[in-house]
Write a protein that holds these residues in place. Structure first.
Motif, short mmCIF file in Angstrom:
data_model
loop_
_atom_site.label_atom_id
_atom_site.label_comp_id
_atom_site.label_asym_id
_atom_site.label_seq_id
_atom_site.Cartn_x
_atom_site.Cartn_y
_atom_site.Cartn_z
N LEU A 1 14.60 -1.11 -32.61
CA LEU A 1 13.17 -1.01 -32.89
C LEU A 1 12.36 -0.52 -31.70
N ASN A 2 12.92 -0.47 -30.52
CA ASN A 2 12.15 -0.03 -29.36
C ASN A 2 11.57 1.36 -29.60
N GLY A 3 10.26 1.48 -29.45
CA GLY A 3 9.59 2.75 -29.78
C GLY A 3 10.02 3.90 -28.90
N ARG A 4 10.60 3.61 -27.71
CA ARG A 4 10.91 4.70 -26.78
C ARG A 4 12.41 4.91 -26.60
N ASN A 5 13.24 4.36 -27.51
CA ASN A 5 14.69 4.57 -27.39
C ASN A 5 15.02 6.05 -27.22
N PHE A 6 14.28 6.93 -27.88
CA PHE A 6 14.63 8.37 -27.84
C PHE A 6 14.51 8.95 -26.44
N GLU A 7 13.75 8.25 -25.58
CA GLU A 7 13.58 8.77 -24.21
C GLU A 7 14.69 8.32 -23.28
N TYR A 8 15.58 7.45 -23.77
CA TYR A 8 16.56 6.82 -22.87
C TYR A 8 17.98 7.21 -23.29
N MET A 9 18.99 6.59 -22.65
CA MET A 9 20.36 7.07 -22.80
C MET A 9 21.32 6.08 -23.45
N GLY A 10 20.80 5.28 -24.38
CA GLY A 10 21.68 4.48 -25.20
C GLY A 10 21.95 3.07 -24.69
N GLU A 11 22.96 2.43 -25.28
CA GLU A 11 23.18 0.99 -25.07
C GLU A 11 24.19 0.65 -23.97
N ASP A 12 24.82 1.68 -23.40
CA ASP A 12 25.88 1.35 -22.44
C ASP A 12 25.51 1.81 -21.03
N PRO A 13 25.55 0.89 -20.06
CA PRO A 13 25.15 1.23 -18.70
C PRO A 13 26.05 2.26 -18.02
N TYR A 14 27.35 2.27 -18.38
CA TYR A 14 28.26 3.22 -17.73
C TYR A 14 27.94 4.64 -18.20
N LEU A 15 27.73 4.82 -19.51
CA LEU A 15 27.39 6.15 -20.03
C LEU A 15 26.07 6.63 -19.43
N ALA A 16 25.07 5.75 -19.40
CA ALA A 16 23.77 6.14 -18.84
C ALA A 16 23.90 6.51 -17.36
N SER A 17 24.74 5.78 -16.64
CA SER A 17 24.93 6.07 -15.21
C SER A 17 25.57 7.44 -15.02
N LYS A 18 26.59 7.73 -15.81
CA LYS A 18 27.34 8.98 -15.64
C LYS A 18 26.53 10.20 -16.01
N VAL B 1 9.37 -12.92 -23.43
CA VAL B 1 10.51 -12.59 -24.29
C VAL B 1 11.76 -13.03 -23.53
N TYR B 2 12.75 -13.52 -24.27
CA TYR B 2 13.96 -14.08 -23.64
C TYR B 2 15.18 -13.31 -24.11
N TYR B 3 15.91 -12.72 -23.21
CA TYR B 3 17.09 -11.92 -23.58
C TYR B 3 18.27 -12.85 -23.82
N LYS B 4 18.21 -13.50 -24.99
CA LYS B 4 19.17 -14.57 -25.29
C LYS B 4 20.58 -14.06 -25.52
N GLU B 5 20.73 -12.82 -25.89
CA GLU B 5 22.08 -12.28 -26.08
C GLU B 5 22.72 -11.99 -24.74
N ASP B 6 21.91 -12.01 -23.67
CA ASP B 6 22.37 -11.87 -22.28
C ASP B 6 23.18 -10.59 -22.07
N ILE B 7 24.46 -10.68 -21.72
CA ILE B 7 25.23 -9.46 -21.42
C ILE B 7 25.77 -8.82 -22.69
N LEU B 8 25.68 -9.50 -23.82
CA LEU B 8 26.31 -8.99 -25.06
C LEU B 8 25.35 -8.06 -25.79
N VAL B 9 25.17 -6.86 -25.23
CA VAL B 9 24.25 -5.87 -25.82
C VAL B 9 25.08 -4.81 -26.54
N GLY B 10 24.62 -4.43 -27.72
CA GLY B 10 25.27 -3.33 -28.43
C GLY B 10 26.68 -3.69 -28.85
#
Ligand code: GLC
Length: 723
Positions: free
Chosen positions: A148-165, A574-583
């Motif tokens: 639902l994040n309105g700006r997802n299209f500006e970013y590089m997805g759910e995985d930090p390794y892919l976004a880093s590379k 807001v509390y990131y209750k899923e913690d490291i379990l994203v995507g």
């Protein structure tokens, strides 16, 4: 000859005298740090403070007295924004500031192609340089925590390794032009609801394993010259002057030597702005309706109040000097960089870069009975249905919107690239005015669907409010404007439907069983329609892979599996209750099936994965394991495959995701050809962040390498031990 040598000697003398006359800070022969110290020593206190805040909507002052130029900043991640008036958000209505609209960054992420990311940055930097911008305000790498994040299209997805590379080569490409990239928004700006004030409560582990890595890679590998603070608070303090984020992590731990820029309006008080690592304050106070108010910039937090505080010894002048050193370094790297190129804009080369990215970003989600590529031996009439077929997406959606020199819409691309013998019919099908279908729009659609051999439905989201745009989140995970109903009605008259979903994030697809083919396309800019059409005809063999998971329903997502405090939070927190379990980390670990998985993408080719070979199965710390396997294209068409490597820790003291992406290779294979793909695994690929001892570590024990064509399509595995 004698005369010539005399002249040369004379010239050398003059040059020597001259070189001793010009001040060190203007002498590019001298080491940059010496130049900085020389400039700093010549500046008054007022000039130093002036340099730390805006002088207009998108510029900051230099030191005219010393010939140090002002710095110009421009949005955004996928194109150089049109000129805005000096002091408002309105366009300057210039006629010479159109640009190449590049695909949005989620589209780039879907290519899984670091070489293309470099080309992207280089082309964007050339356009920014040509437009005399010293900072381009991108890339954005905020993690896709919720669809639902309105700006997802500006970013590089759910995985930090892919976004880093992918962000690292993009940054390098931009900066080869003497233009600073700006990694943003640091940190944890993962929703638009209450973005200016919400306090993100997040664990150290989630920060270090999920939300930091792309920023850390940008700084340490990309050597990014600027970084933008996020609007939100993080664990109690505004990100734009957050001592933990900016002083402790960014500048001390990661050794960032660039400039921290506030988001526009992200600065909230002088004391923290002075001491907590903010270097350049932009966009404060100046509200949308306030036309230029003389002296408004003196009311900025790092302006008069800051100057007074320095004089009263309330704030440290040494910290002010640190800000100014960074700003001078930025200036020497950009505006005063005598080696910077001239740049170029709206060139055929840039169009080709935009097209290549768009083509490689399209994800083939489904291809029942190989309905794609379209077979024009049997297809003589095509019905194109959907409001998105004729829409341009480059403008709008907030600060990332650009004034494109041109944009090929999907329908235009189809008309250009389909054989001339094919009859192409079009009906809008739905519009963005109502959530229910208009009878006449429905009738028009069914009429052409009945006559056609195949229906190309072009729908999705459209960057309208609540349909992916800055400042608002999506209102729903579903497709808007009754598209699902329309698809089901079309299916009653024609079963040969190909759905092209244009969006920057996943959508609910209960209708996906009603269509034979499905493509995930993106807001792909100037060449969008050509890329879509060329994939449909088979001129391009799709090779995109999803940079995010597409769950069946929103409630399956980690961020939506708790209460509303997990998303969107209450009015303050807001509390990131899923913690490291994203995507996929969530779906895999919780064994929740998804509609389409992270890393999923089909091809017109098929690829065979050979057995994994490893040179050892016992990994000593400090050593590495070499892994290889052969990939074969056992089809008749040239195609590319993204071979993904995930690591699983079979037994750990701390909870860990079932598996995590740790490497990938995109390879192109001719029909029948095979290639060996090599990976190297070392201890750092096995680590998690121990937030008791505050360090990354890997525990001894058994691990597993899982190699596949998506996170859910693992083709080969091998176990090994870390000793
Ligand atoms: C916006 C955005 C940021 C953009 C800046 C300038 O609010 O958050 O990404 O670069 O302001 O337009």
């Amino acid at each position: 000859m004698k005369r010539k040598s005399q002249l040369l000697i004379l010239f050398a003398i003059v040059l020597n005298i001259y070189s001793q006359q010009i001040p060190a800070y203007l002498n590019s022969e001298i080491n940059i740090d010496e130049r900085i110290e020389d400039a700093l020593s010549r500046m008054t206190l007022e000039e130093k403070v002036a340099m730390c805040h805006a002088q207009s909507r998108f510029s900051s002052p230099g030191v005219p007295r010393l010939g140090i130029p002002e710095l110009w900043l421009a949005d955004g991640p996928n194109g150089v924004r049109e000129e805005i008036v000096w002091d408002d958000w309105i366009t300057a209505k210039q006629t010479n500031d159109s640009c190449t609209a590049f695909p949005v960054l989620t589209s780039l992420a879907a290519t899984w192609n670091p070489d293309l990311a470099y080309e992207y940055g280089k082309a964007l930097g050339e356009e920014a340089r040509y437009r005399e911008k010293d900072v381009i305000l991108g890339p954005g790498v905020n993690i896709y925590r919720t669809p639902l994040n309105g700006r997802n299209f500006e970013y590089m997805g759910e995985d930090p390794y892919l976004a880093s590379k992918l962000c690292v080569p993009y940054i390098k490409g931009v900066q080869t032009n003497g233009v600073a990239a700006c990694i943003k928004h640091f940190a944890a700006n993962n929703q638009e609801i209450n973005r200016n004030s919400i306090n993100v409560n997040i664990s150290n582990r989630a920060l270090h394993e999920i939300y930091f890595p792309a920023f850390k890679a940008a700084v340490q590998e990309g050597k990014v010259w600027t970084l933008m603070g996020a609007y939100n608070k993080l664990n109690g303090q505004f990100s734009c002057h957050n001592n933990f984020l900016l002083n402790k992590v960014l500048k001390e731990k990661w050794q960032f030597d660039g400039v921290v820029i506030s988001d526009w309006g992200g600065t909230h008080n002088t004391a923290e702005a002075a001491e907590n690592g903010l270097d350049l304050e932009m966009g404060s106070h100046v509200t949308v309706v306030a036309p230029f108010t003389p002296g408004v910039y003196n009311s900025f937090y790092l302006a008069n109040e800051y100057l007074k505080g320095i004089k009263d010894k309330k704030y440290s002048e040494e910290k002010l000097n640190d800000k100014v050193r960074r700003l001078l370094k930025l200036n020497f790297r950009t505006a005063m960089n005598i080696n910077k190129p001239f740049g170029s804009i709206n060139t055929t080369e840039h169009s080709q870069v935009a097209l290549s990215i768009a083509e490689e970003s399209i994800v083939l989600l489904k291809n029942e009975n190989s309905i794609l590529p379209l077979d024009f031996n049997t297809i003589k009439t095509v019905a194109v249905i959907g409001d998105n077929a004729t829409r341009s997406f480059s403008k709008g959606g907030g600060s990332a919107g650009v004034k494109a020199k041109y944009e090929v819409t999907p329908l235009a691309g189809i008309k250009t690239n389909f054989p001339k013998s094919v009859e192409i019919l079009y009906a809008q099908g739905y519009n963005d005015k109502s959530s229910s279908l208009k009878a006449e729009l429905l009738k028009e659609s069914l009429d052409i669907a009945k006559r056609a051999d195949v229906v190309i439905f072009i729908g999705g989201l459209n960057k309208n409010a609540n349909q992916e745009c800055e400042g608002k989140d999506r209102a729903s995970y579903d497709l808007p404007y009754a598209q699902e109903f329309l698809i089901s009605e079309i299916k009653n008259v024609n079963k040969n439907i190909v759905f092209v979903n244009i969006s920057g994030s996943g959508v609910a697809m209960p209708w996906v069983n009603n269509v034979k083919g499905a493509l995930q396309a993106w807001y792909m800019g100037s060449e969008a329609g050509n890329a879509i059409a060329k994939v449909l005809t088979g001129q391009v063999n799709p090779s995109g892979k999803l940079p995010f998971s597409v769950p069946f329903k929103l409630e399956d997502c980690g961020a939506h599996s708790f209460d509303s405090l997990a998303y969107p939070g209450n009015s303050t927190d807001v509390y990131y209750k899923e913690d490291i379990l994203v995507g996929y980390r969530w779906f895999d670990t919780k064994k929740i099936p998804v509609n389409f998985s992270f890393g999923h993408g089909l091809s017109y080719s098929t690829f065979e994965y050979g057995k994994i070979k490893a040179n050892k199965t016992l990994l000593q710390r400090g050593d590495s394991i070499n892994i290889s396997l052969s990939i074969k294209n056992n089809s008749s068409v040239l195609g590319s495959e993204v071979v993904q490597l995930y690591i699983r820790d079979l037994k750990s003291t701390f909870i860990r995701p079932y598996k995590e992406l740790k490497s990938f290779h995109k390879i192109k294979l001719a029909p029948g050809k095979s290639e060996s793909v090599d990976f190297s695994i070392s201890e750092s690929d096995l680590q998690f962040y121990n937030d008791i001892d505050n360090k990354f570590e890997a525990e001894n024990g058994e691990f597993e390498v899982l190699i596949g064509s998506s996170s859910n399509n693992i083709r080969q595995k091998i176990k090994f031990k870390l000793q």
